[in-house]
Every structure is written in C-alpha cells, then in structure tokens.
Design a protein around this motif. Structure first.
Motif, PDB file in Angstrom:
ATOM      1  N   UNK A 114       0.875  -1.297  -0.094  1.00 41.04           N
ATOM      2  CA  UNK A 114      -0.066  -0.070   0.094  1.00 41.04           C
ATOM      3  C   UNK A 114       0.944   1.513  -0.021  1.00 41.04           C
ATOM      4  N   UNK A 115       1.907   1.300   0.818  1.00 39.40           N
ATOM      5  CA  UNK A 115       3.057   2.373   0.793  1.00 39.40           C
ATOM      6  C   UNK A 115       3.450   2.848  -0.555  1.00 39.40           C
ATOM      7  N   UNK A 116       3.813   1.620  -1.448  1.00 40.06           N
ATOM      8  CA  UNK A 116       4.291   1.609  -2.714  1.00 40.06           C
ATOM      9  C   UNK A 116       3.344   2.804  -3.521  1.00 40.06           C
ATOM     10  N   UNK A 117       2.238   2.794  -3.224  1.00 41.21           N
ATOM     11  CA  UNK A 117       1.182   3.427  -4.112  1.00 41.21           C
ATOM     12  C   UNK A 117       1.635   5.097  -3.656  1.00 41.21           C
ATOM     13  N   UNK A 118       2.045   5.634  -2.711  1.00 41.53           N
ATOM     14  CA  UNK A 118       2.531   6.941  -2.263  1.00 41.53           C
ATOM     15  C   UNK A 118       3.745   7.451  -3.058  1.00 41.53           C
ATOM     16  N   UNK A 119       4.463   6.946  -3.723  1.00 37.02           N
ATOM     17  CA  UNK A 119       5.503   7.508  -4.313  1.00 37.02           C
ATOM     18  C   UNK A 119       6.859   6.307  -4.500  1.00 37.02           C
ATOM     19  N   UNK A 120       7.794   6.989  -4.893  1.00 37.46           N
ATOM     20  CA  UNK A 120       8.810   5.806  -5.343  1.00 37.46           C
ATOM     21  C   UNK A 120       9.739   5.707  -4.013  1.00 37.46           C
ATOM     22  N   UNK A 121      10.254   4.670  -3.638  1.00 33.79           N
ATOM     23  CA  UNK A 121      11.289   4.296  -2.619  1.00 33.79           C
ATOM     24  C   UNK A 121      10.506   3.998  -1.219  1.00 33.79           C
ATOM     25  N   UNK A 122       9.168   4.109  -1.355  1.00 32.06           N
ATOM     26  CA  UNK A 122       8.332   3.646  -0.385  1.00 32.06           C
ATOM     27  C   UNK A 122       8.434   2.287   0.055  1.00 32.06           C
ATOM     28  N   UNK A 123       8.045   1.437  -0.927  1.00 30.15           N
ATOM     29  CA  UNK A 123       8.172   0.059  -0.844  1.00 30.15           C
ATOM     30  C   UNK A 123       9.568  -0.392  -0.467  1.00 30.15           C
ATOM     31  N   UNK A 124      10.474   0.091  -0.898  1.00 26.02           N
ATOM     32  CA  UNK A 124      11.627  -0.548  -0.373  1.00 26.02           C
ATOM     33  C   UNK A 124      12.130   0.019   0.887  1.00 26.02           C
ATOM     34  N   UNK A 125      11.679   0.943   1.190  1.00 31.92           N
ATOM     35  CA  UNK A 125      11.865   1.755   2.461  1.00 31.92           C
ATOM     36  C   UNK A 125      11.348   0.875   3.660  1.00 31.92           C
ATOM     37  N   UNK A 126      10.125   0.556   3.598  1.00 31.66           N
ATOM     38  CA  UNK A 126       9.261  -0.208   4.390  1.00 31.66           C
ATOM     39  C   UNK A 126       9.944  -1.536   4.552  1.00 31.66           C
ATOM     40  N   UNK A 127      10.275  -2.115   3.371  1.00 31.66           N
ATOM     41  CA  UNK A 127      11.074  -3.412   3.379  1.00 31.66           C
ATOM     42  C   UNK A 127      12.408  -3.515   3.914  1.00 31.66           C
ATOM     43  N   UNK A 128      13.179  -2.702   3.865  1.00 29.60           N
ATOM     44  CA  UNK A 128      14.341  -2.393   4.254  1.00 29.60           C
ATOM     45  C   UNK A 128      14.249  -2.285   5.980  1.00 29.60           C
ATOM     46  N   UNK A 129      13.133  -1.639   6.487  1.00 27.69           N
ATOM     47  CA  UNK A 129      13.135  -1.098   7.892  1.00 27.69           C
ATOM     48  C   UNK A 129      12.671  -2.436   8.352  1.00 27.69           C
ATOM     49  N   UNK A 130      11.967  -3.472   8.075  1.00 27.49           N
ATOM     50  CA  UNK A 130      11.326  -4.593   8.446  1.00 27.49           C
ATOM     51  C   UNK A 130      12.012  -5.715   8.356  1.00 27.49           C
ATOM     52  N   UNK A 131      12.928  -6.026   7.312  1.00 29.98           N
ATOM     53  CA  UNK A 131      13.545  -7.290   6.827  1.00 29.98           C
ATOM     54  C   UNK A 131      14.553  -7.557   8.047  1.00 29.98           C
ATOM     55  N   UNK A 157      -3.922  -2.302  -4.764  1.00 28.67           N
ATOM     56  CA  UNK A 157      -4.091  -2.522  -6.142  1.00 28.67           C
ATOM     57  C   UNK A 157      -3.234  -1.292  -6.904  1.00 28.67           C
ATOM     58  N   UNK A 158      -3.399  -0.112  -6.200  1.00 28.24           N
ATOM     59  CA  UNK A 158      -2.741   1.109  -6.628  1.00 28.24           C
ATOM     60  C   UNK A 158      -1.018   0.654  -6.531  1.00 28.24           C
ATOM     61  N   UNK A 159      -0.739   0.056  -5.393  1.00 30.30           N
ATOM     62  CA  UNK A 159       0.647  -0.519  -5.078  1.00 30.30           C
ATOM     63  C   UNK A 159       1.015  -1.553  -6.350  1.00 30.30           C
ATOM     64  N   UNK A 160       0.111  -2.207  -6.684  1.00 27.57           N
ATOM     65  CA  UNK A 160       0.633  -3.236  -7.726  1.00 27.57           C
ATOM     66  C   UNK A 160       0.816  -2.347  -9.151  1.00 27.57           C
TER      67      UNK A 160
END
Length: 224
Positions: free
Chosen positions: A28-45, A187-190
């Motif tokens: 869902x965060x990926x829909x907000x703009x570039x970098x959000x998806x990887x940012x959430x992933x890196x902080x939780x991985x 869906x927007x994230x996809x």
C-alpha cells in the motif's frame, strides 16, 4: 483433537499474520511514491529475516498452519447446504495462497539466499515488465487474497482462542469500508510496480533481472 488442531491453527495463523500485515503495508505504501516500498521492506527485513525470527516465527508457523489446515479440511464432514459467502471467500483465498506461496517464496527469498540478490521493488517491476498479462493479475490477486484471508483468519483465530471480536462474517461486514480502501491502495501499489503511477527505473536493468537473464536465460536482453 479437533479443538487442539483449531487452537494450533489459530496460534500459527496469528503469528504469520504479522508478516502478512507488514507486506500489505509495504504494498500500500508503494502507491504513495517511489522508494516507499523498499523503505518499508528495508526497515522490517532487519527483523523478519533474522535467523531466529525467520525460522521460528515465520517459516515454522507457516508450515504448521498449512499442514493443520489440510488435516482439518480432510477431517471435516461433507456438507450439503451451501456455506456462508464469507467462509467460501476465505477458503477460496486459502487455496489460491496455498497454490502460489512456495513458488513466491522461492522467487523472492530463495533467489536472495542462493544468488545474493534482493527482489524488492525492482524485482517486482521486472516481473511485471517481463510478463505483464500474468504478473499484473497475479500480484493483484495475491494482495486481495492475502487481505481477505488475513482479516477473516485473524478474527476467526481470536474467536477460537476465546477473544470476543464477533463472528468473522460480522467482522468483514463491519470493516467493509476500510477493507475496500486498503484493497484499492493495494491495487494502486501493484500499478506502481508497472510504472503506471510514477516514473520507475528501467525494469530490465537491475540485479534481479540479470539473474533471470544470465542464470535462467529468460527475461529479455536488457530492454523491455
């Protein structure tokens, strides 16, 4: 025995639901703009890829949850009356997730372990550029199935463990509006992986795409 299996399935499902929630949040965060998806992933991985967590609180609960679910399904008496819509939706999402979970894990965590390449936003964007007709539908269904199965499963698991949250069908009805909003964000994230919301890097020019091209001989020659 059935009661014990139900409790075991509930506990393992709730444990894995933490990981599912994090993944849905990243999508869902990926829909907000570039970098959000990887940012959430890196902080939780940092947490969920640590060996104790990954093996004891992720992989083991998932395997037990699947095995117990299949056992309970086989022990369940046949019904002639139609099941409630929420139960049918929950079981349909379970079958879909069961069909894809191991292939999905292999293509993400498996490749990362063998070839030291992280999937991340770039890996998903590569998959959607490589086979857009298949992976666009696949990731959309994966997101919706995870959301439906997670919400129904968590409410059912809490009820099994004695926590009063209402029947799963009632929970789905009461949470219909936020669930629709989350589903639309997912869906927007996809769509963001396909470059439909904002500009993204060349999907065939990243380490994940190069593994598919150089090791498996698929995925194009560096250009879409």
């Amino acid at each position: 025995m059935e009661r014990g299996l139900a409790r075991l399935q509930a506990v393992t499902g709730l444990t894995f639901a933490v990981f599912l929630t994090v993944h849905l949040f990243a999508l869902c965060a990926s829909a907000l703009g570039p970098g959000w998806y990887d940012g959430v992933q890196r902080s939780t991985q940092v947490v969920y890829r640590a060996a104790p967590y990954e093996w004891l609180l992720l992989l083991l609960p998932l395997l037990v949850h699947i095995v117990v679910g299949v056992m309970r399904m086989r022990r369940r008496p046949r019904r002639t009356a139609p099941l409630p819509w929420a139960v049918r939706l929950h079981r349909l999402s379970a079958w879909f997730l069961l069909a894809v979970i191991f292939g999905h894990a292999g293509a993400t965590r498996g490749l990362q372990a063998v070839y030291d390449v992280d999937c991340g936003f770039a890996g998903v964007s590569f998959a959607m550029a490589w086979m857009p007709g298949f992976f666009t539908v696949y990731y959309a269904l994966l997101a919706i199935a995870g959301l439906v199965h997670g919400v129904y499963g968590v409410s059912s698991a809490l009820a099994t463990l004695g926590v009063r949250v209402g029947a799963p069908t009632q929970v789905l009805r009461r949470a219909a509006v936020p669930l629709v909003v989350i589903g639309l964000l997912a869906i927007a994230g996809v769509a963001s992986f396909g470059g439909w919301l904002y500009a993204i890097p060349q999907p065939f020019d990243n380490d994940y795409a190069r593994v598919y091209r150089d090791v498996f001989g698929v995925g194009g020659k560096g250009t879409p």
